[in-house]
Design a protein around this motif. Structure first.
Motif, PDB file in Angstrom:
ATOM      1  N   PHE A  24      20.257 -37.746  92.352  1.00 20.28           N
ATOM      2  CA  PHE A  24      18.898 -38.209  92.171  1.00 20.28           C
ATOM      3  C   PHE A  24      18.073 -37.188  91.354  1.00 20.28           C
ATOM      4  N   VAL A  25      17.287 -37.533  90.137  1.00 22.12           N
ATOM      5  CA  VAL A  25      16.415 -36.582  89.880  1.00 22.12           C
ATOM      6  C   VAL A  25      14.862 -37.019  90.172  1.00 22.12           C
ATOM      7  N   GLU A  26      14.293 -35.947  90.949  1.00 24.03           N
ATOM      8  CA  GLU A  26      12.983 -36.432  91.648  1.00 24.03           C
ATOM      9  C   GLU A  26      11.867 -35.384  91.007  1.00 24.03           C
ATOM     10  N   GLY A  27      10.763 -35.608  91.060  1.00 19.89           N
ATOM     11  CA  GLY A  27       9.556 -34.770  90.732  1.00 19.89           C
ATOM     12  C   GLY A  27       8.298 -35.583  90.556  1.00 19.89           C
ATOM     13  N   CYS A 112       6.935 -40.699  99.217  1.00 22.75           N
ATOM     14  CA  CYS A 112       6.063 -40.237  98.355  1.00 22.75           C
ATOM     15  C   CYS A 112       4.868 -41.429  98.158  1.00 22.75           C
ATOM     16  N   PHE A 113       5.301 -42.407  97.423  1.00 25.01           N
ATOM     17  CA  PHE A 113       4.399 -43.538  96.945  1.00 25.01           C
ATOM     18  C   PHE A 113       3.649 -44.354  97.940  1.00 25.01           C
ATOM     19  N   VAL A 150      18.022 -33.211  92.494  1.00 21.60           N
ATOM     20  CA  VAL A 150      17.553 -32.293  91.477  1.00 21.60           C
ATOM     21  C   VAL A 150      16.089 -32.465  91.369  1.00 21.60           C
ATOM     22  N   TYR A 151      15.194 -31.203  92.082  1.00 20.91           N
ATOM     23  CA  TYR A 151      13.666 -31.320  92.094  1.00 20.91           C
ATOM     24  C   TYR A 151      13.202 -30.860  90.984  1.00 20.91           C
ATOM     25  N   LEU A 152      12.332 -31.492  90.110  1.00 23.39           N
ATOM     26  CA  LEU A 152      11.698 -30.798  89.043  1.00 23.39           C
ATOM     27  C   LEU A 152      10.391 -30.584  89.472  1.00 23.39           C
ATOM     28  N   LYS A 153      10.117 -29.190  89.991  1.00 29.43           N
ATOM     29  CA  LYS A 153       8.996 -29.014  90.637  1.00 29.43           C
ATOM     30  C   LYS A 153       7.795 -28.437  89.497  1.00 29.43           C
ATOM     31  N   LEU A 185       3.431 -34.432  98.793  1.00 32.00           N
ATOM     32  CA  LEU A 185       4.272 -35.299  99.400  1.00 32.00           C
ATOM     33  C   LEU A 185       5.698 -35.064  99.145  1.00 32.00           C
ATOM     34  N   HIS A 186       5.904 -34.748  97.648  1.00 30.61           N
ATOM     35  CA  HIS A 186       7.127 -34.250  97.030  1.00 30.61           C
ATOM     36  C   HIS A 186       7.668 -32.949  97.810  1.00 30.61           C
ATOM     37  N   GLU A 187       6.654 -31.954  98.228  1.00 32.22           N
ATOM     38  CA  GLU A 187       7.214 -30.669  98.680  1.00 32.22           C
ATOM     39  C   GLU A 187       7.150 -30.994 100.051  1.00 32.22           C
TER      40      GLU A 187
END
Ligand code: DGT
Length: 230
Positions: A24-27, A112-113, A150-153, A185-187
Motif C-alpha cells: 500500500f502506498v500511503e501519505g 485518517c479520513f 510505503v509511507y510517503l512522509k 492522523l497518518h503519523e
C-alpha cells in the motif's frame, strides 16, 4: 514434448496462484503517491492500482468528491461509503503478477479520513458507527492482503503548496489546518501506532524532496518491493 508443455503450464498455474507481494502506498494529500506508482511502471510483472478518484468524481454523472467538499455534513457519509466500496474492490482485485502496488487502502480511509470526520463532527456519531461496523466486518470476514506499507512522509506546508499548484478544482477551499490534521492522523497510524493493528511493516520515505531528487528516494524502496519479482 507434450508432457513438458503440460508441466510448464502447471508451473505457470501454480505461479499464478501464489499471492502477490502486496504494497500500500500511503501519505498525505499531494504527497506524490501517483508519481511513486508511475515510477514502478518501468518494471515488468507489477500490477499498479491507482486510486479510483476518477470514479469518485463521476458516479453516474455525480461528482461525490465535490459534493463532499461543498457540503461535508450532508455528503461525508455517502462519499466515505463509496470510497469503502471502491477500495474493497481494489483489495480484492486479483493480480496476475508477483507484486501488487496499491494507492492507499481501506485502512487510511478509516484511520485518517473517517477518523478526521468523526473528530470534527462532520459525521454524526451514528454515521461514524455504521462506517466503523462495516470496516470491522470487512476486516474480520474478507481477507485483505498486506505485506508492506510505503509511507510517503511530508511536511504539511509543502504538500499544501503542491495542492494549490496542481489546482484540482474540488480541493481549492482545503485549508492548511485540514492538511495538518491529516498529517497527524497518518503519523498516529503509521509511526505512533495508536490503533491496535497496522496491517504490515512500514517503510518511511522522505517525500518532501522535489521532483528532481525524488527518484533517488523512490529507488530506496525498489529492493524491498521488487525482491519478490526478481
Ligand atoms: P497524491 O498522488 O499523493 O497527490 O494523491 P492524491 O492527493 O491524488 O490522493 P489522496 O488519496 O491523497 O486524495 C484524494 C482526495 O480525496 C483528496 O481530496 C482527499 C479526498 N478524500 C476524502 N476522504 C477520503 C478517503 O477516505 N480516502 C481518500 N483516499 N481520499 C479521501
Amino acid at each position: 514434448l507434450s508432457h513438458l508443455t503440460v508441466a510448464s503450464n502447471i508451473s505457470k498455474m501454480s505461479a499464478n496462484n501464489v499471492k502477490p507481494f502486496t504494497v500500500f502506498v500511503e501519505g498525505n494529500i499531494g504527497s506524490g503517491k501517483t508519481t511513486f506508482l508511475e515510477h514502478f511502471r518501468q518494471f515488468e510483472d507489477i500490477t499498479l492500482l491507482t486510486e479510483p478518484v476518477e470514479m469518485w468524481r463521476d458516479l453516474k454523472g455525480c461528482n461525490l468528491l465535490e459534493l463532499m467538499y461543498k457540503d461535508p455534513e450532508k455528503w461525508a457519509m455517502t462519499f466515505q461509503s463509496y470510497v469503502s466500496l471502491t477500495m474493497l474492490d481494489m483489495h480484492r482485485r486479483p493480480a496476475p503478477t508477483p507484486v501488487k502496488l496499491m494507492e492507499r487502502s481501506l485502512f487510511s480511509a478509516r484511520y485518517c479520513f473517517v477518523e478526521h470526520m468523526m473528530r470534527n463532527n462532520t459525521l454524526h456519531p451514528a454515521q461514524f458507527a455504521v462506517l466503523d461496523e462495516w470496516f470491522r466486518f470487512i476486516q474480520h470476514n474478507i481477507p485483505i492482503d498486506a505485506d508492506l506499507i510505503v509511507y510517503l512522509k511530508t511536511s504539511p506546508s509543502i504538500v499544501y503548496q503542491r495542492i494549490k499548484k496542481r489546482a484540482r478544482s474540488e480541493e481549492q477551499c482545503v485549508p492548511l489546518s485540514y492538511i495538518e490534521e491529516l498529517h497527524r492522523l497518518h503519523e498516529d497510524w503509521l509511526i505512533n501506532r495508536i490503533h491496535a493493528e497496522c496491517p504490515a511493516p512500514v517503510l518511511v520515505l522522505d517525500a518532501d524532496l522535489d521532483l528532481s531528487q525524488i527518484t533517488d528516494e523512490y529507488k530506496r524502496s525498489e529492493h524491498q518491493i521488487l525482491r519478490k519479482a526478481v
